[in-house]
Design a protein around this motif. Structure first.
Motif, PDB file in Angstrom:
ATOM      1  N   UNK A 131      31.698 -16.070  42.854  1.00  0.00           N
ATOM      2  CA  UNK A 131      32.176 -15.191  43.926  1.00  0.00           C
ATOM      3  C   UNK A 131      31.538 -13.818  43.750  1.00  0.00           C
ATOM      4  N   UNK A 132      31.569 -13.044  44.809  1.00  0.00           N
ATOM      5  CA  UNK A 132      30.967 -11.708  44.795  1.00  0.00           C
ATOM      6  C   UNK A 132      31.507 -10.870  43.637  1.00  0.00           C
ATOM      7  N   UNK A 133      30.658 -10.097  43.032  1.00  0.00           N
ATOM      8  CA  UNK A 133      30.972  -9.189  41.912  1.00  0.00           C
ATOM      9  C   UNK A 133      31.424  -9.932  40.647  1.00  0.00           C
ATOM     10  N   UNK A 134      31.314 -11.253  40.621  1.00  0.00           N
ATOM     11  CA  UNK A 134      31.733 -12.010  39.452  1.00  0.00           C
ATOM     12  C   UNK A 134      33.234 -12.188  39.332  1.00  0.00           C
ATOM     13  N   UNK A 135      33.950 -12.061  40.448  1.00  0.00           N
ATOM     14  CA  UNK A 135      35.408 -12.206  40.437  1.00  0.00           C
ATOM     15  C   UNK A 135      35.803 -13.671  40.260  1.00  0.00           C
ATOM     16  N   UNK A 136      37.037 -13.873  39.800  1.00  0.00           N
ATOM     17  CA  UNK A 136      37.527 -15.219  39.537  1.00  0.00           C
ATOM     18  C   UNK A 136      38.144 -15.914  40.726  1.00  0.00           C
ATOM     19  N   UNK A 137      38.558 -15.142  41.735  1.00  0.00           N
ATOM     20  CA  UNK A 137      39.150 -15.749  42.916  1.00  0.00           C
ATOM     21  C   UNK A 137      39.070 -14.808  44.106  1.00  0.00           C
ATOM     22  N   UNK A 138      39.235 -15.413  45.288  1.00  0.00           N
ATOM     23  CA  UNK A 138      39.278 -14.689  46.562  1.00  0.00           C
ATOM     24  C   UNK A 138      40.275 -15.436  47.439  1.00  0.00           C
ATOM     25  N   UNK A 139      41.064 -14.694  48.204  1.00  0.00           N
ATOM     26  CA  UNK A 139      42.087 -15.299  49.055  1.00  0.00           C
ATOM     27  C   UNK A 139      41.994 -14.718  50.460  1.00  0.00           C
ATOM     28  N   UNK A 140      42.017 -15.596  51.459  1.00  0.00           N
ATOM     29  CA  UNK A 140      42.078 -15.175  52.852  1.00  0.00           C
ATOM     30  C   UNK A 140      43.291 -15.836  53.493  1.00  0.00           C
ATOM     31  N   UNK A 141      43.764 -15.267  54.606  1.00  0.00           N
ATOM     32  CA  UNK A 141      45.005 -15.773  55.172  1.00  0.00           C
ATOM     33  C   UNK A 141      45.075 -15.554  56.676  1.00  0.00           C
ATOM     34  N   UNK A 142      45.953 -16.336  57.310  1.00  0.00           N
ATOM     35  CA  UNK A 142      46.272 -16.201  58.732  1.00  0.00           C
ATOM     36  C   UNK A 142      47.796 -16.182  58.837  1.00  0.00           C
ATOM     37  N   UNK A 186      43.994  -8.115  64.265  1.00  0.00           N
ATOM     38  CA  UNK A 186      45.112  -8.664  65.051  1.00  0.00           C
ATOM     39  C   UNK A 186      44.579  -9.160  66.375  1.00  0.00           C
ATOM     40  N   UNK A 187      45.098 -10.295  66.828  1.00  0.00           N
ATOM     41  CA  UNK A 187      44.727 -10.803  68.134  1.00  0.00           C
ATOM     42  C   UNK A 187      45.536 -12.042  68.465  1.00  0.00           C
ATOM     43  N   UNK A 188      45.877 -12.189  69.723  1.00  0.00           N
ATOM     44  CA  UNK A 188      46.602 -13.367  70.213  1.00  0.00           C
ATOM     45  C   UNK A 188      47.887 -13.622  69.422  1.00  0.00           C
ATOM     46  N   UNK A 189      48.554 -12.537  69.003  1.00  0.00           N
ATOM     47  CA  UNK A 189      49.803 -12.677  68.268  1.00  0.00           C
ATOM     48  C   UNK A 189      49.639 -13.118  66.833  1.00  0.00           C
ATOM     49  N   UNK A 190      48.420 -13.028  66.321  1.00  0.00           N
ATOM     50  CA  UNK A 190      48.140 -13.473  64.956  1.00  0.00           C
ATOM     51  C   UNK A 190      47.447 -12.373  64.175  1.00  0.00           C
ATOM     52  N   UNK A 191      47.524 -12.486  62.856  1.00  0.00           N
ATOM     53  CA  UNK A 191      46.837 -11.577  61.941  1.00  0.00           C
ATOM     54  C   UNK A 191      45.894 -12.409  61.079  1.00  0.00           C
ATOM     55  N   UNK A 192      44.664 -11.976  60.992  1.00  0.00           N
ATOM     56  CA  UNK A 192      43.652 -12.644  60.183  1.00  0.00           C
ATOM     57  C   UNK A 192      43.260 -11.702  59.049  1.00  0.00           C
ATOM     58  N   UNK A 193      43.512 -12.123  57.824  1.00  0.00           N
ATOM     59  CA  UNK A 193      43.211 -11.304  56.656  1.00  0.00           C
ATOM     60  C   UNK A 193      41.883 -11.775  56.066  1.00  0.00           C
ATOM     61  N   UNK A 194      40.946 -10.840  55.956  1.00  0.00           N
ATOM     62  CA  UNK A 194      39.656 -11.148  55.343  1.00  0.00           C
ATOM     63  C   UNK A 194      39.845 -11.551  53.895  1.00  0.00           C
ATOM     64  N   UNK A 195      38.873 -12.250  53.351  1.00  0.00           N
ATOM     65  CA  UNK A 195      38.926 -12.629  51.944  1.00  0.00           C
ATOM     66  C   UNK A 195      39.147 -11.403  51.073  1.00  0.00           C
ATOM     67  N   UNK A 196      40.166 -11.463  50.248  1.00  0.00           N
ATOM     68  CA  UNK A 196      40.506 -10.353  49.365  1.00  0.00           C
ATOM     69  C   UNK A 196      40.122 -10.698  47.929  1.00  0.00           C
ATOM     70  N   UNK A 197      39.392  -9.783  47.333  1.00  0.00           N
ATOM     71  CA  UNK A 197      38.996  -9.893  45.933  1.00  0.00           C
ATOM     72  C   UNK A 197      39.917  -9.008  45.096  1.00  0.00           C
ATOM     73  N   UNK A 198      39.867  -9.121  43.772  1.00  0.00           N
ATOM     74  CA  UNK A 198      40.678  -8.249  42.936  1.00  0.00           C
ATOM     75  C   UNK A 198      40.077  -6.839  42.865  1.00  0.00           C
ATOM     76  N   UNK A 199      40.370  -6.059  43.883  1.00  0.00           N
ATOM     77  CA  UNK A 199      39.891  -4.678  43.980  1.00  0.00           C
ATOM     78  C   UNK A 199      41.110  -3.770  44.036  1.00  0.00           C
TER      79      UNK A 199
END
Length: 128
Positions: A114-125, A25-38
């Motif tokens: 992608x890492x671990x052989x995953x099919x997708x990764x999603x990041x967000x703001x 969190x910073x400057x009124x925003x949330x930054x989500x790291x790339x999420x894998x299917x974990x």
């Protein structure tokens, strides 16, 4: 140096597998790291069907957002990395259900691997 409350460790998510936070969190925003299917117990679901991977990734994004005091409705931008662009229509349908009325800016990036052989990764703001 950042204060500890800027780094978010959402309940119900496996600990990060590297030197990062699921969200910050910073400057009124949330930054989500790339999420894998974990899964919440830390199992990497790289062998699961693509649709299952997609739902797990989006569940992780939601958990990270909510853990940071935000939510899907506050999303500003989403980036999707996908290893098979032919699966884009399937992902887009799952994403539309997940996002509901939210229509953040979005980028789709086809990648060879992608890492671990995953099919997708999603990041967000999002707004915090």
């Amino acid at each position: 140096m950042a204060s500890p409350q800027m780094f978010v460790a959402p309940a119900g998510m496996a600990a990060p597998r590297g030197h990062y936070s699921h969200a910050t969190r910073g400057a009124g925003m949330v930054f989500v790291s790339g999420q894998l299917p974990v899964s919440s117990d830390g199992q990497v679901l790289h062998d699961a069907p693509f649709e299952f991977q997609a739902r797990q990734v989006l569940s992780n994004v939601r958990a990270a957002l909510e853990g940071a005091g935000s939510g899907v409705a506050q999303l500003l931008q989403v980036r999707v990395y996908i290893t098979d662009i032919g699966l884009w229509p399937a992902f887009d349908a799952i994403y539309a259900q997940w996002a509901g009325e939210a229509r953040p800016a979005r980028a789709v990036v086809p990648v060879p691997v992608l890492h671990y052989g995953c099919g997708l990764e999603v990041e967000a703001v999002a707004l915090g």
